[in-house]
Every structure is written in structure tokens, then in C-alpha cells.
Design a protein around this motif. Sequence first.
Motif, short mmCIF file in Angstrom:
data_model
loop_
_atom_site.label_atom_id
_atom_site.label_comp_id
_atom_site.label_asym_id
_atom_site.label_seq_id
_atom_site.Cartn_x
_atom_site.Cartn_y
_atom_site.Cartn_z
N TRP A 296 11.51 16.51 139.04
CA TRP A 296 11.42 15.61 138.02
C TRP A 296 11.37 14.09 138.52
O TRP A 296 10.45 13.17 138.54
CB TRP A 296 12.14 15.58 136.82
N SER B 223 8.44 11.33 139.30
CA SER B 223 8.40 10.18 138.81
C SER B 223 8.34 9.18 139.88
O SER B 223 7.61 8.12 139.91
CB SER B 223 9.76 9.92 138.11
N THR B 224 8.77 9.54 141.11
CA THR B 224 8.64 8.61 142.40
C THR B 224 7.18 8.43 142.49
O THR B 224 6.76 7.55 143.17
CB THR B 224 9.46 9.15 143.34
N ARG C 67 4.61 9.02 140.68
CA ARG C 67 3.87 8.43 139.71
C ARG C 67 4.04 6.83 139.79
O ARG C 67 2.97 6.29 139.92
CB ARG C 67 4.28 8.73 138.49
N SER C 68 5.14 6.46 140.30
CA SER C 68 5.26 4.99 140.61
C SER C 68 4.44 4.50 141.71
O SER C 68 4.17 3.40 141.72
CB SER C 68 6.94 4.73 141.02
#
Length: 203
Positions: free
Chosen positions: A80, A84-85, A87-88
Amino acid sequence: MLTFAAAALLLIMIPGPDQALITRNALVGGRSAGLFTMVGGMLGLSVHVSAASLGVSALLVASATAFTALKVIGTLYLVWMGISTLRSARTRARQGDGTAPAQSLSWGQCLRQGFLSNALNPKVALFFVTFLPQFLPETGRTLGSALKFSVVFVLLYLMWFSLYTVTVDRFGAFLRRPVVRQRIERSTGALLIAFGIRLALQH
């Protein structure tokens, strides 16, 4: 003690989820974010250190169900964080010039991320169960010696990652350049996912 310290420092320096998270947060939130992530990692590490000293980690490793449950949770968390990284990094790339607004990371977020990274990793428990006993006396009480070696390990962890965080922050101007930062975030995200997958395959 010198042999233990040298071996422990080498093990701490091996790249892992801690280094990936500290790098990411230091780039996103600056030196304080990196240091708070490190403190969180130290607290998560202390959980396993205390458990190993008291013999609880041995029970965890002996229980396939408990080990698997912790492994699944740790795997999901790392994957997860990796997603998230990534996506950033993708959001930053869509800005065209890569100048997306800097994210704000609270000290609580950094502490939590660092803590969970270590506390939910059964490989850390396995490490202390197999590594620490090699330096304990064969006879007599071992709790005092175990705690002493564990404190040394934690202090070395703090020393190394404090230096690492300061170094990342020192070169922050270069590392935060849009192209460089995007590449680092992509690499960090991929590494976190890889660490999660590797953890999932751990028996």
C-alpha cells in the motif's frame, strides 16, 4: 561487544523498507519528517527487541498462524505504501514541469509509518531470534545481556539513520529537482512493493 556492534551496523546499513520510507519522507517533508520516520522505525524495532529479549519472538516464530498473520498484514502495508508513492510520482509527472505542491507530513504520520514498517515485519522478529542468541552466554541469566545488546543495536540504528537523513537533506536541493525526485519516488515505490512481495514469500 565490538563483534556484535560491527555485525549489527552492517545489517542496519543493508537497504530495506526503513531506508526507502525515510528517503521518501525526507524528500517530501524535509529533515524533520525523515527524523520522525526514523524514530518511528526505532520504536517498531524496540517492540521486536523487547520481545526477543523476553522470549516472545521465539513463540511468534514457532507459531505458523501468528507468523503468517503478521506477514500478511506487513505485506499489505508495504505494498500500500509503495502504491501510494507511485501514485504521488505519477501525479507529479502529470504537472508537466514536475512542480506539484509539496505534500505536508505531520510528525504523527511519519512516526506511524516508521513504526508500522518495523513492527509489522516478522522478518525483524526472526532476525533477533536467530542473531541475538549467538552473543548471549550459554549459562546463567541472559535477560540482562540480551537487553544490553538490544540497546546497542537500537543506538546504532539511530546513529546510522540520523546520519543518513541529514545526508539526504543536505543534498535535498539536487534530490528535490523535479526529474530526480520523480525517479526517486518511482524507485522507492517499486522497492516498497518488492519488499512487500519478498516478505509475502518468506516462510
